[in-house]
Design a protein around this motif. Structure first.
Motif, PDB file in Angstrom:
ATOM      1  N   SER A   1      25.492 -43.939 -13.286  1.00  0.00           N
ATOM      2  CA  SER A   1      24.539 -44.727 -12.482  1.00  0.00           C
ATOM      3  C   SER A   1      24.503 -44.273 -11.027  1.00  0.00           C
ATOM      4  O   SER A   1      23.525 -44.541 -10.317  1.00  0.00           O
ATOM      5  CB  SER A   1      24.880 -46.214 -12.559  1.00  0.00           C
ATOM      6  N   ILE A   2      25.536 -43.561 -10.579  1.00  0.00           N
ATOM      7  CA  ILE A   2      25.570 -43.069  -9.185  1.00  0.00           C
ATOM      8  C   ILE A   2      24.367 -42.164  -8.900  1.00  0.00           C
ATOM      9  O   ILE A   2      23.781 -42.202  -7.815  1.00  0.00           O
ATOM     10  CB  ILE A   2      26.895 -42.302  -8.921  1.00  0.00           C
ATOM     11  N   SER A   3      23.996 -41.351  -9.896  1.00  0.00           N
ATOM     12  CA  SER A   3      22.908 -40.388  -9.677  1.00  0.00           C
ATOM     13  C   SER A   3      21.543 -41.065  -9.537  1.00  0.00           C
ATOM     14  O   SER A   3      20.592 -40.445  -9.053  1.00  0.00           O
ATOM     15  CB  SER A   3      22.861 -39.383 -10.833  1.00  0.00           C
ATOM     16  N   ILE A   4      21.433 -42.332  -9.954  1.00  0.00           N
ATOM     17  CA  ILE A   4      20.135 -43.027  -9.883  1.00  0.00           C
ATOM     18  C   ILE A   4      19.741 -43.290  -8.435  1.00  0.00           C
ATOM     19  O   ILE A   4      18.553 -43.269  -8.085  1.00  0.00           O
ATOM     20  CB  ILE A   4      20.196 -44.338 -10.681  1.00  0.00           C
ATOM     21  N   ILE A   5      20.720 -43.508  -7.568  1.00  0.00           N
ATOM     22  CA  ILE A   5      20.434 -43.799  -6.162  1.00  0.00           C
ATOM     23  C   ILE A   5      19.669 -42.653  -5.498  1.00  0.00           C
ATOM     24  O   ILE A   5      18.780 -42.855  -4.674  1.00  0.00           O
ATOM     25  CB  ILE A   5      21.751 -44.054  -5.390  1.00  0.00           C
ATOM     26  N   THR A   6      20.001 -41.417  -5.871  1.00  0.00           N
ATOM     27  CA  THR A   6      19.369 -40.252  -5.235  1.00  0.00           C
ATOM     28  C   THR A   6      18.123 -39.771  -5.980  1.00  0.00           C
ATOM     29  O   THR A   6      17.506 -38.785  -5.576  1.00  0.00           O
ATOM     30  CB  THR A   6      20.377 -39.086  -5.168  1.00  0.00           C
ATOM     31  N   SER A   7      17.736 -40.468  -7.043  1.00  0.00           N
ATOM     32  CA  SER A   7      16.607 -40.004  -7.857  1.00  0.00           C
ATOM     33  C   SER A   7      15.259 -39.952  -7.134  1.00  0.00           C
ATOM     34  O   SER A   7      14.410 -39.144  -7.518  1.00  0.00           O
ATOM     35  CB  SER A   7      16.481 -40.851  -9.126  1.00  0.00           C
ATOM     36  N   PRO A   8      14.984 -40.786  -6.093  1.00  0.00           N
ATOM     37  CA  PRO A   8      13.694 -40.639  -5.393  1.00  0.00           C
ATOM     38  C   PRO A   8      13.463 -39.230  -4.853  1.00  0.00           C
ATOM     39  O   PRO A   8      12.338 -38.713  -4.911  1.00  0.00           O
ATOM     40  CB  PRO A   8      13.792 -41.658  -4.257  1.00  0.00           C
TER      41      PRO A   8
ATOM     42  N   SER B   1      31.890 -27.187 -14.833  1.00  0.00           N
ATOM     43  CA  SER B   1      32.533 -28.464 -14.529  1.00  0.00           C
ATOM     44  C   SER B   1      33.063 -29.141 -15.787  1.00  0.00           C
ATOM     45  O   SER B   1      34.201 -29.642 -15.803  1.00  0.00           O
ATOM     46  CB  SER B   1      31.530 -29.387 -13.823  1.00  0.00           C
ATOM     47  N   VAL B   2      32.271 -29.146 -16.868  1.00  0.00           N
ATOM     48  CA  VAL B   2      32.709 -29.769 -18.125  1.00  0.00           C
ATOM     49  C   VAL B   2      33.958 -29.084 -18.660  1.00  0.00           C
ATOM     50  O   VAL B   2      34.939 -29.747 -19.030  1.00  0.00           O
ATOM     51  CB  VAL B   2      31.577 -29.716 -19.186  1.00  0.00           C
ATOM     52  N   MET B   3      33.930 -27.757 -18.704  1.00  0.00           N
ATOM     53  CA  MET B   3      35.079 -27.023 -19.242  1.00  0.00           C
ATOM     54  C   MET B   3      36.339 -27.277 -18.412  1.00  0.00           C
ATOM     55  O   MET B   3      37.437 -27.475 -18.946  1.00  0.00           O
ATOM     56  CB  MET B   3      34.769 -25.519 -19.294  1.00  0.00           C
ATOM     57  N   LEU B   4      36.190 -27.274 -17.087  1.00  0.00           N
ATOM     58  CA  LEU B   4      37.334 -27.482 -16.198  1.00  0.00           C
ATOM     59  C   LEU B   4      37.901 -28.887 -16.353  1.00  0.00           C
ATOM     60  O   LEU B   4      39.125 -29.075 -16.466  1.00  0.00           O
ATOM     61  CB  LEU B   4      36.916 -27.232 -14.744  1.00  0.00           C
ATOM     62  N   LEU B   5      37.020 -29.892 -16.387  1.00  0.00           N
ATOM     63  CA  LEU B   5      37.484 -31.281 -16.465  1.00  0.00           C
ATOM     64  C   LEU B   5      38.086 -31.610 -17.828  1.00  0.00           C
ATOM     65  O   LEU B   5      39.031 -32.395 -17.923  1.00  0.00           O
ATOM     66  CB  LEU B   5      36.324 -32.234 -16.145  1.00  0.00           C
ATOM     67  N   ILE B   6      37.544 -31.014 -18.897  1.00  0.00           N
ATOM     68  CA  ILE B   6      38.155 -31.224 -20.214  1.00  0.00           C
ATOM     69  C   ILE B   6      39.549 -30.587 -20.245  1.00  0.00           C
ATOM     70  O   ILE B   6      40.497 -31.158 -20.791  1.00  0.00           O
ATOM     71  CB  ILE B   6      37.261 -30.641 -21.329  1.00  0.00           C
ATOM     72  N   TYR B   7      39.672 -29.416 -19.630  1.00  0.00           N
ATOM     73  CA  TYR B   7      40.985 -28.749 -19.539  1.00  0.00           C
ATOM     74  C   TYR B   7      41.979 -29.623 -18.764  1.00  0.00           C
ATOM     75  O   TYR B   7      43.178 -29.647 -19.062  1.00  0.00           O
ATOM     76  CB  TYR B   7      40.827 -27.395 -18.848  1.00  0.00           C
ATOM     77  N   LEU B   8      41.460 -30.386 -17.775  1.00  0.00           N
ATOM     78  CA  LEU B   8      42.316 -31.268 -16.973  1.00  0.00           C
ATOM     79  C   LEU B   8      42.491 -32.644 -17.618  1.00  0.00           C
ATOM     80  O   LEU B   8      42.929 -33.589 -16.957  1.00  0.00           O
ATOM     81  CB  LEU B   8      41.722 -31.422 -15.567  1.00  0.00           C
ATOM     82  N   ASP B   9      42.112 -32.762 -18.901  1.00  0.00           N
ATOM     83  CA  ASP B   9      42.309 -33.988 -19.698  1.00  0.00           C
ATOM     84  C   ASP B   9      41.466 -35.177 -19.239  1.00  0.00           C
ATOM     85  O   ASP B   9      41.897 -36.334 -19.339  1.00  0.00           O
ATOM     86  CB  ASP B   9      43.794 -34.397 -19.713  1.00  0.00           C
ATOM     87  N   PHE B  10      40.256 -34.911 -18.751  1.00  0.00           N
ATOM     88  CA  PHE B  10      39.345 -36.003 -18.416  1.00  0.00           C
ATOM     89  C   PHE B  10      38.634 -36.549 -19.655  1.00  0.00           C
ATOM     90  O   PHE B  10      37.990 -37.580 -19.594  1.00  0.00           O
ATOM     91  CB  PHE B  10      38.300 -35.536 -17.395  1.00  0.00           C
TER      92      PHE B  10
ATOM     93  N   ILE C   1      30.885 -37.088 -15.418  1.00  0.00           N
ATOM     94  CA  ILE C   1      31.077 -36.606 -14.042  1.00  0.00           C
ATOM     95  C   ILE C   1      30.256 -35.340 -13.806  1.00  0.00           C
ATOM     96  O   ILE C   1      29.620 -35.191 -12.751  1.00  0.00           O
ATOM     97  CB  ILE C   1      32.577 -36.343 -13.764  1.00  0.00           C
ATOM     98  N   SER C   2      30.243 -34.456 -14.777  1.00  0.00           N
ATOM     99  CA  SER C   2      29.494 -33.201 -14.643  1.00  0.00           C
ATOM    100  C   SER C   2      27.995 -33.448 -14.543  1.00  0.00           C
ATOM    101  O   SER C   2      27.278 -32.728 -13.841  1.00  0.00           O
ATOM    102  CB  SER C   2      29.796 -32.272 -15.821  1.00  0.00           C
ATOM    103  N   ASN C   3      27.492 -34.453 -15.254  1.00  0.00           N
ATOM    104  CA  ASN C   3      26.077 -34.812 -15.143  1.00  0.00           C
ATOM    105  C   ASN C   3      25.707 -35.254 -13.734  1.00  0.00           C
ATOM    106  O   ASN C   3      24.644 -34.906 -13.219  1.00  0.00           O
ATOM    107  CB  ASN C   3      25.739 -35.933 -16.136  1.00  0.00           C
TER     108      ASN C   3
END
Length: 478
Positions: A115-122, A154-163, A170-172
């Motif tokens: 939902s964080i990304s919705i704020i910047t959608s305009p 970002s997805v590959m790195l964060l999955i490697y870091l056990d997210f 987060i990557s989205n």
């Protein structure tokens, strides 16, 4: 900029994005379980369902408006801020309820993150409209490819870091921020940051029609995973979503490329009082020459695609992939007709047409729900067949005759059947089961590509020109 050049850059954009999506999807399907991906499917569908009015037709308005001045740009930006803020607050307030409805706190956490990304959608909405209006598709391709690359890393790195599943959420958000930064860099001189509601009424009126039309078009894509997740379990929501992803791969590469490149071209022809009928039919046929053979191929060899791409644990996705691939074949001609109606000012008729499709879909899904996810997929197929039949009643608004409509559909249909002969043979001998001998599958795929290419070369002047140019380019390099 010519339509061919627009399409080329948009195709490159979508093709590279497709490759990134395909690789990341294959890796994620093996690193995360169906239950985990079901959580993501439900969370994302909930977010998009609640925020589907976020765009509110603003991008289409910026592309279509003949006399776009700073006052109108400012009004669009202001309305977009109001809409996005309201939707962000609603989503934030409903996050706990969504998670509790499925008894899973992770769904709530993912909703909070995305939902964080919705704020910047305009900024994203207005910048996209201005870039497409100016037909800066090369810039848009660079922006999207860079953003998708960041997403994958970002997805590959964060999955490697056990997210875990949170890596995708987060990557989205990171991808969305990068798109906005690069878009604003591209269109900075044309962007109007002033807050004003002058001349907002025509924008709001147009936006209400377009957003309702857009939301109806996507309602099945959003609601069905939520319903399946609630009544059949999160793992079945993931099975449905994975089955849907196979035909979506083809649509993701070419349909946005055609739509994004063609719609500004259609609106320009309308502003110049030029006829649209032959243009729409020609574009529809060129698209179907690629869509129909590839979607029919997915239908025929979905067991092997699912097995080799995602793993044997996704076997429940096979019938869904086959049925939805067939459904997509019937959907595509209708999309071109609907796009022509909107470009020519018949958005009310386009809206009624979509309503008829969704009523048929709701009735079908309701009757087929007892048969599980396969019954739901079959109901979607039936609804799309009926919609294509209904499209014959509205093509006269675009000065298209039924005879011309059928004749432009016939060539892609013939090429789809003939090019898929290797896969028909494969399906008959293996009775729609997994072919464990990879060499047999490889021979069938190569045969399909060769037959398809030869048919395009001899039966389509447009693709013959493209293939000859490609051959000349390769010859020059080597």
């Amino acid at each position: 900029m010519s339509l061919k050049r627009n399409f080329t850059f948009t195709f490159i954009d979508n093709f590279v994005s497709f490759l990134v999506f395909l690789v990341s999807s294959m890796v994620i399907s093996r690193l995360l379980t169906p239950d985990e991906l079901g959580i993501l499917a439900v969370a994302v569908s909930s977010i998009v369902l609640i925020t589907m009015f976020k765009n509110f037709g603003y991008t289409t308005y910026l592309i279509r408006e003949p006399l776009l001045d700073d006052t109108k740009k400012s009004a669009v930006f202001t309305l977009s801020i109001i809409t996005s803020t309201a939707l962000f607050l609603i989503l934030f307030a409903l996050a706990e309820f969504i998670g509790s409805a499925y008894g899973n706190q992770k769904i709530t956490d993912i909703v909070y993150i995305i939902s964080i990304s919705i704020i910047t959608s305009p900024f994203h909405i207005v910048a996209t409209g201005l870039i497409e209006r100016k037909e800066k598709f090369k810039n848009l391709a660079i922006i999207n490819i860079a953003s998708e690359t960041l997403f994958f890393i970002s997805v590959m790195l964060l999955i490697y870091l056990d997210f875990g599943i949170f890596a995708i959420a987060i990557s989205n958000v990171l991808k969305s921020f990068m798109q906005i930064i690069l878009m604003m860099w591209t269109i900075w001189d044309d962007f109007v940051f002033k807050i004003s509601l002058k001349k907002y009424k025509p924008i709001l009126s147009f936006g209400m029609k377009m957003s309702f039309m857009s939301s109806l078009s996507r309602i099945q894509e959003l609601l069905i995973p939520l319903i399946i997740g609630k009544y059949f379990g999160l793992n079945f929501a993931a099975f449905y979503d994975k089955g849907k992803s196979l035909p979506k791969i083809i649509l993701h590469v070419l349909l946005p490329a055609l739509g994004t490149a063609a719609f500004p071209h259609y609106t320009k022809k309308v502003r110049n009082n030029e006829p649209l009928n032959d243009t729409i039919l020609s574009h529809m046929q060129q698209g179907l020459l690629v869509f129909w053979p590839s979607l029919l191929a997915i239908c025929l060899i979905s067991p092997n695609l699912i097995y080799y791409m995602f793993g044997v644990q996704w076997g429940h996705s096979v019938p869904v992939a086959s049925l939805l691939a067939l459904a997509s074949m019937f959907t595509i001609p209708v999309i071109f007709i609907r796009m022509g109606l909107v470009a020519s000012g018949h958005e009310n008729l386009a809206l009624k047409f979509i309503v008829a499709n969704k009523i048929t879909l709701v009735l079908g899904v309701t009757l087929a729900f007892d048969y599980g996810i396969n019954g739901v997929a079959f109901a979607i197929l039936l609804a799309e067949v009926i919609t294509l039949i209904l499209s014959f009643a509205i093509i006269k608004k675009l000065d298209i005759t039924a005879y011309n409509y059928v004749s432009y559909l016939s060539k892609p249909f013939i090429i789809a059947i003939l090019s898929n002969i290797p896969f028909f043979i494969l399906s008959i001998f293996w009775q729609h089961e997994i072919v464990e001998d990879i060499y047999v599958v490889f021979i069938a795929v190569v045969s399909f590509i060769l037959i398809w290419t030869l048919l395009l070369f001899y039966l389509s002047p447009t693709y013959k020109s493209i293939l000859l140019n490609l051959h000349a380019a390769v010859k020059k390099v080597f």
